[in-house]
Write a protein that holds these residues in place. Sequence first.
Motif, PDB file in Angstrom:
ATOM      1  N   ASP A  50       0.820  -1.211   0.000  1.00 31.98           N
ATOM      2  CA  ASP A  50       0.000   0.000   0.000  1.00 31.98           C
ATOM      3  C   ASP A  50       0.851   1.257   0.000  1.00 31.98           C
ATOM      4  O   ASP A  50       0.422   2.306  -0.445  1.00 31.98           O
ATOM      5  N   SER A  51       2.065   1.156   0.514  1.00 29.43           N
ATOM      6  CA  SER A  51       2.960   2.303   0.585  1.00 29.43           C
ATOM      7  C   SER A  51       4.236   1.994  -0.178  1.00 29.43           C
ATOM      8  O   SER A  51       4.854   0.959   0.034  1.00 29.43           O
ATOM      9  N   TRP A  52       4.639   2.905  -1.061  1.00 30.16           N
ATOM     10  CA  TRP A  52       5.840   2.698  -1.873  1.00 30.16           C
ATOM     11  C   TRP A  52       6.984   3.592  -1.465  1.00 30.16           C
ATOM     12  O   TRP A  52       8.085   3.463  -1.987  1.00 30.16           O
ATOM     13  N   HIS A  92       5.799  -2.775  -7.310  1.00 32.14           N
ATOM     14  CA  HIS A  92       4.659  -3.646  -7.609  1.00 32.14           C
ATOM     15  C   HIS A  92       5.075  -4.790  -8.542  1.00 32.14           C
ATOM     16  O   HIS A  92       4.671  -4.817  -9.713  1.00 32.14           O
ATOM     17  N   ASP A 104       5.218   4.198 -14.805  1.00 33.87           N
ATOM     18  CA  ASP A 104       5.613   4.822 -13.533  1.00 33.87           C
ATOM     19  C   ASP A 104       6.555   5.993 -13.786  1.00 33.87           C
ATOM     20  O   ASP A 104       6.395   7.069 -13.207  1.00 33.87           O
ATOM     21  N   GLU A 136       2.679   8.174  -6.312  1.00 33.49           N
ATOM     22  CA  GLU A 136       2.254   6.911  -5.696  1.00 33.49           C
ATOM     23  C   GLU A 136       0.739   6.793  -5.694  1.00 33.49           C
ATOM     24  O   GLU A 136       0.185   5.737  -6.046  1.00 33.49           O
ATOM     25  N   ASP A 137       0.064   7.876  -5.303  1.00 34.02           N
ATOM     26  CA  ASP A 137      -1.402   7.857  -5.253  1.00 34.02           C
ATOM     27  C   ASP A 137      -2.010   7.633  -6.638  1.00 34.02           C
ATOM     28  O   ASP A 137      -2.985   6.897  -6.786  1.00 34.02           O
ATOM     29  N   ARG A 190      -1.220   3.757  -7.818  1.00 32.22           N
ATOM     30  CA  ARG A 190      -1.573   2.611  -6.978  1.00 32.22           C
ATOM     31  C   ARG A 190      -2.720   1.763  -7.558  1.00 32.22           C
ATOM     32  O   ARG A 190      -2.602   0.550  -7.655  1.00 32.22           O
ATOM     33  N   GLN A 191      -3.820   2.368  -7.957  1.00 31.01           N
ATOM     34  CA  GLN A 191      -4.970   1.592  -8.426  1.00 31.01           C
ATOM     35  C   GLN A 191      -4.673   0.866  -9.735  1.00 31.01           C
ATOM     36  O   GLN A 191      -4.978  -0.312  -9.888  1.00 31.01           O
ATOM     37  N   SER A 225      -2.229  -1.984  -9.142  1.00 34.19           N
ATOM     38  CA  SER A 225      -2.911  -3.034  -8.387  1.00 34.19           C
ATOM     39  C   SER A 225      -3.819  -3.846  -9.302  1.00 34.19           C
ATOM     40  O   SER A 225      -3.865  -5.084  -9.220  1.00 34.19           O
TER      41      SER A 225
END
Length: 177
Positions: A48-50, A63, A79, A101-102, A105-106, A109
């Motif tokens: 959840d945190s990179w 990831h 990225d 990161e925000d 993330r989705q 994932s």
Amino acid sequence: MSSTRTSPSPRSPGIAYAGWADEVRQAIRQTPEESILTTPSHDRVFLDSWGRGPVTLLGDAAHPMLPSLGQGSGMAIEDAVVLSRHLARTADPLRALRDYEDERRQRTSDVVTAARSISAIEQATNPFRRPMRDAYFRFLPTKRLTGLREGSLAFPGPAASVSRGRPGGRGNPAARR
């Protein structure tokens, strides 16, 4: 944490590569055993945190994903594009790192999950599931398979890229269109 399994023995193409083209099986038979490398794939829980402070991760460090969709390097390139865009937009690099990161993330994932789901089908070792897997991939229309994975295959970012430190700035061919 799970891992995929490698083929039984690369030297037994009759078992491990049954149904593959004769040329592939012949190439395996003719390759010295010590030259055949099998590397198991490993999976891990999505982070959840990179990053923290002036440090962030990207690509496989942030990831990692199973190779089933062939999207690991593509995600790393995405990225880098998104990170550079955020760094160019703000004077606060720490804010840029967290925003990157925000934003990522989705999507990452979703691609990690898609790779994991297709890997579960690809790597089926149950002798009753393998024929179903083979039939699925043999008879599923290419257009349908592509449609199922389309979200993984197309970068959803804006067309404008960063040029001269400004999104869509001069010198950016996309900005002139």
